[in-house]
Every structure is written in structure tokens, then in C-alpha cells.
Motif scaffolding. Structure first.
Motif, mmCIF file in Angstrom:
data_model
loop_
_atom_site.group_PDB
_atom_site.id
_atom_site.type_symbol
_atom_site.label_atom_id
_atom_site.label_comp_id
_atom_site.label_asym_id
_atom_site.label_seq_id
_atom_site.Cartn_x
_atom_site.Cartn_y
_atom_site.Cartn_z
ATOM 1 N N ILE A 63 30.985 41.962 55.730
ATOM 2 C CA ILE A 63 31.494 41.571 54.407
ATOM 3 C C ILE A 63 30.670 42.235 53.310
ATOM 4 N N ALA A 64 29.334 42.229 53.470
ATOM 5 C CA ALA A 64 28.475 42.874 52.462
ATOM 6 C C ALA A 64 28.752 44.370 52.383
ATOM 7 N N ILE A 65 28.969 45.007 53.537
ATOM 8 C CA ILE A 65 29.252 46.445 53.555
ATOM 9 C C ILE A 65 30.544 46.748 52.809
ATOM 10 N N LYS A 66 31.567 45.946 53.055
ATOM 11 C CA LYS A 66 32.865 46.203 52.431
ATOM 12 C C LYS A 66 32.895 45.744 50.973
ATOM 13 N N ALA A 67 32.060 44.775 50.637
ATOM 14 C CA ALA A 67 32.026 44.308 49.253
ATOM 15 C C ALA A 67 31.345 45.312 48.331
ATOM 16 N N ALA A 68 30.388 46.067 48.846
ATOM 17 C CA ALA A 68 29.611 46.975 47.994
ATOM 18 C C ALA A 68 30.492 47.957 47.231
ATOM 19 N N PRO A 69 31.366 48.742 47.897
ATOM 20 C CA PRO A 69 32.208 49.655 47.111
ATOM 21 C C PRO A 69 33.201 48.932 46.216
ATOM 22 N N LEU A 70 33.701 47.770 46.649
ATOM 23 C CA LEU A 70 34.647 47.026 45.821
ATOM 24 C C LEU A 70 33.993 46.555 44.526
ATOM 25 N N ILE A 71 32.754 46.083 44.612
ATOM 26 C CA ILE A 71 32.049 45.610 43.419
ATOM 27 C C ILE A 71 31.700 46.778 42.503
ATOM 28 N N LEU A 72 31.185 47.862 43.076
ATOM 29 C CA LEU A 72 30.831 49.029 42.264
ATOM 30 C C LEU A 72 32.042 49.569 41.512
ATOM 31 N N ILE A 73 33.127 49.777 42.244
ATOM 32 C CA ILE A 73 34.317 50.350 41.613
ATOM 33 C C ILE A 73 34.936 49.348 40.642
ATOM 34 N N GLY A 74 35.045 48.087 41.075
ATOM 35 C CA GLY A 74 35.666 47.071 40.217
ATOM 36 C C GLY A 74 34.917 46.865 38.920
ATOM 37 N N ALA A 75 33.584 46.887 38.974
ATOM 38 C CA ALA A 75 32.793 46.716 37.747
ATOM 39 C C ALA A 75 33.046 47.863 36.780
ATOM 40 N N GLY A 76 33.114 49.088 37.291
ATOM 41 C CA GLY A 76 33.418 50.228 36.424
ATOM 42 C C GLY A 76 34.818 50.149 35.842
ATOM 43 N N LEU A 77 35.779 49.750 36.675
ATOM 44 C CA LEU A 77 37.152 49.641 36.188
ATOM 45 C C LEU A 77 37.283 48.557 35.122
ATOM 46 N N SER A 78 36.467 47.509 35.207
ATOM 47 C CA SER A 78 36.561 46.442 34.207
ATOM 48 C C SER A 78 36.251 46.975 32.809
ATOM 49 N N VAL A 79 35.313 47.904 32.715
ATOM 50 C CA VAL A 79 35.002 48.505 31.411
ATOM 51 C C VAL A 79 36.187 49.318 30.919
ATOM 52 N N CYS A 80 36.796 50.085 31.835
ATOM 53 C CA CYS A 80 37.983 50.866 31.473
ATOM 54 C C CYS A 80 39.094 49.961 30.959
ATOM 55 N N TYR A 81 39.408 48.938 31.720
ATOM 56 C CA TYR A 81 40.556 48.109 31.380
ATOM 57 C C TYR A 81 40.308 47.291 30.113
ATOM 58 N N ARG A 82 39.079 46.843 29.918
ATOM 59 C CA ARG A 82 38.791 46.085 28.700
ATOM 60 C C ARG A 82 38.838 46.977 27.464
ATOM 61 N N SER A 83 38.658 48.273 27.640
ATOM 62 C CA SER A 83 38.761 49.207 26.518
ATOM 63 C C SER A 83 40.166 49.791 26.396
ATOM 64 N N ASN A 84 41.099 49.287 27.224
ATOM 65 C CA ASN A 84 42.506 49.716 27.204
ATOM 66 C C ASN A 84 42.684 51.147 27.697
ATOM 67 N N ASN A 85 41.878 51.535 28.673
ATOM 68 C CA ASN A 85 42.033 52.816 29.357
ATOM 69 C C ASN A 85 42.281 52.515 30.839
ATOM 70 N N TRP A 86 43.400 53.008 31.360
ATOM 71 C CA TRP A 86 43.891 52.533 32.659
ATOM 72 C C TRP A 86 43.645 53.570 33.746
ATOM 73 N N ASN A 87 42.439 53.544 34.252
ATOM 74 C CA ASN A 87 42.038 54.430 35.346
ATOM 75 C C ASN A 87 42.552 53.841 36.663
ATOM 76 N N ILE A 88 43.574 54.464 37.242
ATOM 77 C CA ILE A 88 44.140 54.007 38.509
ATOM 78 C C ILE A 88 43.655 54.889 39.657
ATOM 79 N N GLY A 89 42.899 55.942 39.341
ATOM 80 C CA GLY A 89 42.517 56.930 40.351
ATOM 81 C C GLY A 89 41.120 56.780 40.897
ATOM 82 N N ALA A 90 40.584 55.562 40.929
ATOM 83 C CA ALA A 90 39.218 55.384 41.435
ATOM 84 C C ALA A 90 39.087 55.802 42.895
ATOM 85 N N GLU A 91 40.179 55.730 43.648
ATOM 86 C CA GLU A 91 40.130 56.172 45.044
ATOM 87 C C GLU A 91 39.796 57.661 45.122
#
Length: 364
Positions: A63-91
Motif C-alpha cells: 500500500i505504501a509503495i502504491k500510495a507514493a506515486p499517487l500522493i506525489l502526482i495528486g499533490a501536484g495536480l491539486s495546485v494545477c486544478y486549484r489554479s484552473n489549469n487542467w493537467n490530465i497528462g500526468a501519466e
């Protein structure tokens, strides 16, 4: 008759807080119905999916292994989305970071130094950020839709990775299998504790999420992100630049996705291969919204979505169901999260029309 959405004058703060938990409950109920339709006992299936992985030390590490990339990517995307920039290509940025970071252990495989791992992480961040710079440039200077450009770049990154591992980077010792050389010990992320596989990537994810929370809550940059996200016009009056925010948010989210990519390759896989992600970049979108675009909430959401990956593998073995069950659960969760949020912000109106006149009835 037609259905219209009318914005609520005063959305409920209580419902906004409860919304993620309601979405989780609805997902569990819908998942139980799905298992029943598959001919499986819903109670046993849900136990295997959500409870059983929490009772085993090995599963907790997974769970910790799989959570690490999800948290890293999700935290970065939260900044994008809160600034109204829709980065869908994090993959795609995840893959780009993995490729860029792997240059050191693959191309310079004879170099053994304590600097190898730090350089890999730095190259991973740069690779992800540069890949995110493409849709950032196109939006900032050509007004191109970043949703489309960032999404299309995912497939380019996937195909480029496939070409690399089948072509110039294929290991001469792999018996023609499409993989690179195994990374040297200096290029492997160290384990957090000796009793399992969880590595330093999880600690990096927590530090990044906490750092972004501090930035959003206590700094001028966080205020700028919030203002521009809510009203670009108000942001201009405050002296903030929407173009600079496009660059900042896209590069930040791309850099964190790239860091997640090289951390995954270095800490979990140990080499490059045609597929290095089960879709972390897309699942992180669910993580971001389930966490209410709050980096601290994203930590909890990332752990929960990681549980769905491990639980999905468990039910495949114990109940012999398809590996697509995990995707269905994640899709249901995103659907219910967005549905709950929509109904909090808007009320449904049924509009009836007859002989040019309309009678309106509202439903909350």
C-alpha cells in the motif's frame, strides 16, 4: 421536459466536508451490488478488497509503495486544478521522468558513485517538468486546450518508452526481452524499514504533500493560486499573471509526476520496461478530487486508492474475478465524488414546457 442545473446561493459547508465520505459509502454499496451480479458473496468480496490487505505487514508495505506515486502526482495536480489549469497528462510526465532519471544508470552503467541516486531524482524532476512545459507553452502562448494536449502526450511518452526498451536501451543480457539493464545498487532507492519493500519514495511523497500544504496555506504564492483559480479577472486586478501561473502550476505538477516516475522505477521495478505504471497518473486525478484538492487530504486519499490496487489483486486471487474490478471501483469513486460535489453546488430543476408556456418545478 428538460433538466437544468441552477447554482445554489449558499452551498452547505457541512455537506462539502461529508461529501468524500458519502462518495466512499456509495462506492462500497455499488461495489457490493457489482460483486452480487458477478455471483460472488458481497460481504466476503468487500472484506477481501478493503479489510484483508490491512491485516498483513507485506500488504501494508505494498500500500505504501502504491500510495507514493499517487500522493506525489495528486499533490501536484491539486495546485494545477486549484489554479484552473487542467493537467490530465500526468501519466505521460510520470513516464518522461522515469526515462530522464534512468539515463544515469542505463547510459552510464559503469559509473558507481553516491551521486548516482540524487542525479537520477533531479533528472526525473526535470524530465517531468519539461514534458509538462509542452502543454504549458501551448496554452500560455497559443491558447490551446491543455486537457487535449497533455492527454495526447501521454500516448507519445508510452510509445517512446516502448521504443527505447526494445531498441537502443535494451539490455544485452536480457535474452531479447524488452527491458534495460538492471539498475546498480547505487541507483536503487533505499527501503524505509528492513521488514518489507516500502522505500524512500513514500517519505518523499509525504514531505512533498506537507510542503505544498504549507505553501498553499501560508504563502503569497498559495494566495495567488487561489485567487487566479477562482477569478482570473480578480487576479489581474491584484497584479497576478495568469500566464506565469500556467507555467508555475504545470511545471510543478509535471516535476512531481516525474519524481514519482523515477522513484517508482528506482525503488520498485529496478529497470525500465514497456509498462511501468498501472495508470497512476490517471488514478491520481481521483486522488486529487477525493482529497478535496488539499495536499493533506490527498495523503489520505492516496492511501485509500492504493488500498484499492492491493485489494483488487487480493480478490483476483481469492475470488477469481477480473483485474478490471479495480478500475471499476476507481471509476465509481470518481463518479460519486463528482456527483456529490455537483449536487452540493447546484440544485436540479425540472422544466416543463407546454404551448409556449413553462411550468417549473425544483428538486433539491
Amino acid at each position: 421536459m428538460r433538466i437544468e442545473l441552477e447554482k445554489r446561493a449558499n452551498p452547505s459547508t457541512l455537506y462539502s466536508i461529508v461529501s468524500p465520505f458519502l462518495a466512499l459509502a456509495l462506492t462500497v454499496v455499488a461495489g457490493g451490488i457489482m460483486f452480487a451480479l458477478l455471483g460472488k458473496d458481497p460481504g466476503s468480496a468487500l472484506y477481501s478488497f478493503f479489510i484483508e490487505p490491512l491485516l498483513d505487514v507485506w500488504s501494508l508495505h505494498e500500500i505504501a509503495i502504491k500510495a507514493a506515486p499517487l500522493i506525489l502526482i495528486g499533490a501536484g495536480l491539486s495546485v494545477c486544478y486549484r489554479s484552473n489549469n487542467w493537467n490530465i497528462g500526468a501519466e505521460g510526465q510520470f513516464i518522461a521522468g522515469a526515462i530522464a532519471g534512468a539515463i544515469v544508470p542505463v547510459v552510464f552503467h559503469d559509473w558507481h558513485s553516491p551521486l548516482v541516486l540524487p542525479l537520477m531524482l533531479i533528472f526525473g524532476i526535470i524530465g517531468g517538468a519539461l514534458y509538462a512545459a509542452i502543454p504549458a507553452f501551448l496554452k500560455a502562448h497559443m491558447n490551446t486546450n491543455e486537457i487535449l494536449t497533455s492527454l495526447m502526450l501521454v500516448y507519445i511518452a508510452q510509445l517512446f518508452l516502448d521504443w527505447l526498451v526494445r531498441g537502443p536501451w535494451r539490455s544485452p543480457d536480457a535474452y531479447n526481452f524488452p527491458v534495460t539493464r538492471d539498475f546498480a545498487p547505487e541507483a536503487i532507492l533505499p527501503e524505509l524499514i528492513a521488514s518489507g519493500r516500502a522505500n524512500l519514495g513514500f517519505a518523499l511523497a509525504i514531505v512533498a504533500a506537507v510542503g505544498l500544504w504549507i505553501m498553499m496555506r501560508y504563502t503569497l504564492k498559495g494566495f495567488e493560486i487561489t485567487v487566479l483559480g477562482q477569478s482570473e479577472r480578480a487576479g489581474r486586478f491584484a497584479g497576478f499573471s495568469s500566464k506565469r501561473m500556467i507555467w508555475f502550476s504545470m511545471l510543478l505538477s509535471g516535476g512531481l509526476a516525474g519524481l514519482a516516475g523515477i522513484a517508482e522505477v528506482s525503488g520498485t521495478i529496478g529497470k525500465l520496461q514497456p509498462v511501468i505504471s498501472p495508470g497512476y497518473g490517471f488514478t491520481a486525478i481521483i486522488v486529487a478530487f477525493l482529497g478535496r484538492l488539499n495536499p493533506l487530504g490527498i495523503i489520505a486519499a492516496g492511501l485509500f486508492l492504493a488500498l484499492t490496487y492491493v485489494g483488487g489483486e487480493a480478490v483476483q486471487l481469492t475470488l477469481s474475478v477480473s483485474d478490471k474490478v479495480t478500475r471499476v471501483f476507481q471509476g465509481l469513486l470518481l463518479f460519486f465524488v463528482l456527483s456529490c460535489d455537483t449536487l452540493i453546488q447546484y440544485k436540479i430543476r425540472l422544466v416543463f414546457s407546454r404551448l409556449g408556456q413553462s411550468n417549473e418545478g425544483g428538486a433539491h
